[in-house]
Every structure is written in structure tokens, then in C-alpha cells.
Design a protein around this motif. Sequence first.
Motif, PDB file in Angstrom:
ATOM      1  N   ASP A   1       0.846  -1.191   0.000  1.00 43.96           N
ATOM      2  CA  ASP A   1       0.000   0.000   0.000  1.00 43.96           C
ATOM      3  C   ASP A   1       0.881   1.240   0.000  1.00 43.96           C
ATOM      4  O   ASP A   1       1.686   1.441   0.911  1.00 43.96           O
TER       5      ASP A   1
ATOM      6  N   LYS B   1       0.334   4.215   0.685  1.00 43.50           N
ATOM      7  CA  LYS B   1       0.153   5.106   1.846  1.00 43.50           C
ATOM      8  C   LYS B   1       1.186   4.777   2.920  1.00 43.50           C
ATOM      9  O   LYS B   1       1.833   5.663   3.494  1.00 43.50           O
ATOM     10  N   TYR B   2       1.364   3.500   3.188  1.00 48.74           N
ATOM     11  CA  TYR B   2       2.338   3.073   4.197  1.00 48.74           C
ATOM     12  C   TYR B   2       3.765   3.163   3.658  1.00 48.74           C
ATOM     13  O   TYR B   2       4.692   3.478   4.402  1.00 48.74           O
TER      14      TYR B   2
ATOM     15  N   ALA C   1       4.747   6.801   3.914  1.00 45.41           N
ATOM     16  CA  ALA C   1       4.951   7.154   5.317  1.00 45.41           C
ATOM     17  C   ALA C   1       6.293   6.626   5.816  1.00 45.41           C
ATOM     18  O   ALA C   1       7.010   7.302   6.561  1.00 45.41           O
ATOM     19  N   ALA C   2       6.657   5.416   5.367  1.00 47.43           N
ATOM     20  CA  ALA C   2       7.944   4.831   5.771  1.00 47.43           C
ATOM     21  C   ALA C   2       9.116   5.559   5.116  1.00 47.43           C
ATOM     22  O   ALA C   2      10.201   5.647   5.691  1.00 47.43           O
TER      23      ALA C   2
ATOM     24  N   ARG D   1      -2.903  10.478   0.217  1.00 47.88           N
ATOM     25  CA  ARG D   1      -1.633  10.151  -0.437  1.00 47.88           C
ATOM     26  C   ARG D   1      -0.948  11.382  -1.042  1.00 47.88           C
ATOM     27  O   ARG D   1       0.277  11.485  -1.003  1.00 47.88           O
TER      28      ARG D   1
ATOM     29  N   ILE E   1       6.403  -3.544   2.655  1.00 46.05           N
ATOM     30  CA  ILE E   1       6.240  -2.709   3.847  1.00 46.05           C
ATOM     31  C   ILE E   1       5.285  -3.367   4.843  1.00 46.05           C
ATOM     32  O   ILE E   1       4.634  -2.707   5.632  1.00 46.05           O
TER      33      ILE E   1
ATOM     34  N   TYR F   1       6.000  -2.592   8.659  1.00 39.47           N
ATOM     35  CA  TYR F   1       5.692  -1.204   8.990  1.00 39.47           C
ATOM     36  C   TYR F   1       4.183  -0.998   9.074  1.00 39.47           C
ATOM     37  O   TYR F   1       3.672  -0.341   9.979  1.00 39.47           O
ATOM     38  N   GLU F   2       3.464  -1.590   8.121  1.00 40.12           N
ATOM     39  CA  GLU F   2       2.008  -1.465   8.097  1.00 40.12           C
ATOM     40  C   GLU F   2       1.394  -2.092   9.351  1.00 40.12           C
ATOM     41  O   GLU F   2       0.498  -1.517   9.973  1.00 40.12           O
TER      42      GLU F   2
ATOM     43  N   TYR G   1       2.029   0.010  12.503  1.00 42.94           N
ATOM     44  CA  TYR G   1       1.127   1.160  12.523  1.00 42.94           C
ATOM     45  C   TYR G   1      -0.256   0.732  13.002  1.00 42.94           C
ATOM     46  O   TYR G   1      -0.867   1.367  13.864  1.00 42.94           O
ATOM     47  N   TRP G   2      -0.748  -0.378  12.437  1.00 44.19           N
ATOM     48  CA  TRP G   2      -2.068  -0.898  12.814  1.00 44.19           C
ATOM     49  C   TRP G   2      -2.102  -1.263  14.288  1.00 44.19           C
ATOM     50  O   TRP G   2      -3.051  -0.940  15.002  1.00 44.19           O
TER      51      TRP G   2
END
Length: 549
Positions: free
Chosen positions: A39, A41-42, A45-46, A114, A353, A356-357, A360-361
Amino acid sequence: MIETINESRATREAEKGTMFRNDPEALDTTWRNKLIWGDNKYAMAALLEQFAGKIDLIYIDPPFATGDNFSTDVSIGEDEVIDYTKQASAIEELAYRDTWGKGLDSFLQMMYERLLLMRELLSEKGVIYVHVDWRTSHYLKIVLDEIFGINCFLNNVVWCYKTRQFSKKHWNRKHHDILVYVKSEGKNIFNWDEDGVIEPYSESTIKKFKNKDKNGYYRLCGRGIQSSPIRSAKDVDPIWEKTHPHLVVRDYLGKGYSPPDYWNIDIVNQAAEERNDYPTQKPEKLLEKIIKASSNEGDLVADFFCGSGTTAAVAEKLGRRWIMSDLGRYAIHTSRKRLLEIEGCKPFEILNIGKYERQYWQGVSFGSKTKEQTLAEYIVFILQLYRASALPGSAFIHGQKGPELVHVGSVEAPVTLTDVQKTMEECLRMKQKQLTILGWEWEMGLHDVVEAEAKKAGIKLKLLNIPREAMDKRAVDAGDVQFFELAYLETELEHDKSWGYKLKLTDFVIPNLDLIPKEVRDKIKKWSDYIDYWSVDWNYQGDTFHNMW
């Protein structure tokens, strides 16, 4: 990190038979281009920590066609062949819901989140090109105005193309819009006179420049002095130029016209050499124009909906560094293969990722507590999804479902051989013979080793994947979360001197076999109907797998 690629197939083929081959240790690896699966978005962010304010050009071609999805058509069976539409994977289906679940509203929300990240990643001289069509262009223009500012709107480029489709109900739709914004007003790169960007002169214009000197071809024209009888090049007499040099000027033929904001570029048709059958593939000539105009050699270019990898391929050929990402496995596979066919392709990495995702979750879902409380709540949540009850008091056994004990793998790291061994020891101490281990990721080659150890210990062991849907509240509330057996493949290689090699597929596990409808399963008569894709590298060198066939 999934894979590091040091040498392309085209480079390998070009070097075949030469004395000197590329030495991986001698390669310049101070920078490796990046192809990211997941994704965006993640992913973005990373990337912020290292790349905020560092990307010079972003081009995106988001999924603006609401009818598009990730399903594919396949043929099943031998004697009685049926056509079957294979639905999207769980991760792709969730992304599709996020994008179009509430129609245009959810699409604009997805893009807004995004585009905010993309602005943070752009450098001060950075430019972003957003590729849209008639469905969404006017809506996204308002979103972009809000994020970048109206004064940072540079152009609405119109890409004109020809296709065979036509309509008798409305004007034929033969263009896309590309909305262009800058990070900082007046600081952006624009190489308007670059070859491939500038519009070449017509033959009739070139013919007017008949004279030539050391500076090139030119024509004579008046200086605009009121007393001069010269009003255009056709009024100039060469003799007049010699006797009245102060009244004439040499107008030299340049490279061409400053480019307009409409481009006539052919689509990637079926006969095109660059065609790779990816549904939304864009022509390299289109990206070449964008990359040449809005970046310089060595600049960093990004595409966060990379699809078939056109942006990466063109950036690579033009000497730009690049970062690409996409949610679809097929997109990553297609892009990887395309890059491997470029001679001299610089080293690149394939990353995902997932960790990382999940972090975050986990932080959003179970955070604002101590680390121990967060971990405990996460374990209970996964056990409930698996319909198991919590079993406190053990470091490795977390729950129980009927006669089976259950271990829940960490969000932070893959399940390792050591994890499995310690969990089995705990299982034996509790005098139990059935064990299920739930994990997000797994140590490479784990399946073969633990299966033998479990059999030796007399334990019936199951390894199940925790699906990505566990992080989606809608899927959880709807009861859509299913745990599937860890994918597994076992092969044997036989060598026959008379004809070569034979690869035998002796055993395999398909994680989501239950999702195939019964009427389709009944038609399956041979194992190969279960296989989506396979490839061969006929010249494997022990480093990078090159899918040649």
C-alpha cells in the motif's frame, strides 16, 4: 528487503563470452533504486524519514477508471474447458473497497491522504504530474489546489491519442488530462529545449532559413526600426544587409518551438515493441517527455502507482534515480521483468512494507498502553479471530482451540525455527499433541525443517498465515477473516544426459483452495490448472533469477 538485483538479464547477455563479467562487489551500491510492493500510503509514510524533501519529480497514474479491478480471466479443464473469473486477492480487494467502496467520495479521500504525503516527499524544486481522465480530473483539480495551492498549479497537459473505439452517442473520448503542480512557486525545473520535449519545426519553416554561418542556419529580418523598409525576411536583399547592417538582424534556426500543453502521442498498441499486456500501460514516449522536462540526470523520480513500470524503465534509461511502488503483485512482477531486460540497468532492491504497516495498525488498535498490555491485547484479538480462547501463563503457548494449542506470531518479526522449537517443547511439557502456529511472516525454508521435527516429536503441527484482513475492521466485523495453510512447494530435479533436465513438482500446498468454487474444482483434471504462473531462468548465475521464459 525481498531481493537485491545487481545485474540485468540484458547486461548478462551482452557480457556473455567476454573475459570480464560484472563483479557484484565492484558495483557502486551507494544508492540502489527501489521497487516497493505494498500500500503506497504506508510505503510513503515509511519513506518520509529518509526522503522528505528529496524527491525531484513524481508522476502518478492512479486508478481513475471505476470499472477496473484486480480480477483476471482464466481457462480451466481439458475436455470441457470453462472460462472462470479469478477474483482479486484479499489485499487487492481491500484496496479496491478503499478506493471505490463509496464511489467518488472514497476515491478522493484515498487520493487526498496520499497527495499530502507526496507533497512532503517533494524537494523544493520538485514537480508532480497527476494523470487523470474525464471522470475525475475536475474533482482532483480542487483537491490538488487545496494541498499545493492555486499559485503552484503549472499546467493542465492534454495527452491526445487515437484508438479504434468510437461512439455515436457522444464526442469520442480521445484524451487524458495530466495536472501539473510544483512544490514551490518559481523554483521548479523546466527543460523546455531538451530533445524530446521541444516541438520540432515543420519542414516549411526550416526551408525559410536558407543562409548559414558558423552559428548555424539563419534568415534576415528587420530590427523593428521605424525607418527600416524591412518588415519580414522576404523583404531583405543580401546586398542591403551589407550596406545597412544596422537595420537587419540574423534570425537563427533554433531546436524548435516551446512545447504546447497538448501532446499527440500514440498509445501502446498491440504491435508496439514495448507492449507487455499490462491493462493500463502508458507509452514510454509520454514519460520520456515528462522526465526530461522536469528533472535532470541523477535526480530522484518516483511513481507510487507504478503499474507496468514505464516510469522506472524510462527513468533508468535517462540516468535518473528512482523509487516505485504498487499494491499488485502482478505489477511488481511485470516491472521487475521489464527492468531486467534493460542493458546496463543499475542495481535495485525489491522491498515490502508489511512490518511497517502492521506496526502502525497495532499502535492505532492497541496503543496508548504499556508495551506488555499492547502485546497482550494483540494476542487476544488474533486468538478471537481464530476462534480460540486465551491460555495465560506460558511464554509460547497463547491459546487453545479444542484439542489444539495455539501460538501467535509477533507483528515485529517472522516466525523462526527457534520460535517453533520452543513452542513444541512447551506443547510436550503440557502433554498435548496438536499445535497450531499463526504467523504474519515466516523464516525462509522453515516448512521442511519443522515438519520433520514435529513428526519426530509426535506432534500434529499446522502453520497458518494471519491474513491482512485482520487489520481491516470491516472484514473483521463481517466475519471475512480466514486463516490459510502456509504455502509450500516441493520439487525434484532429474538429469538425463541424452536430453537434459526434468523438474518434477512432487508436492504443493495451495493456501486458498477453499475459495475456488466447487463447480470449478470439479473441472480440474490436471495439477497445472492450479498454477497461475511459472517461469524459467535458463542461465541462472546464483544471484538474480531472470525470468527468461
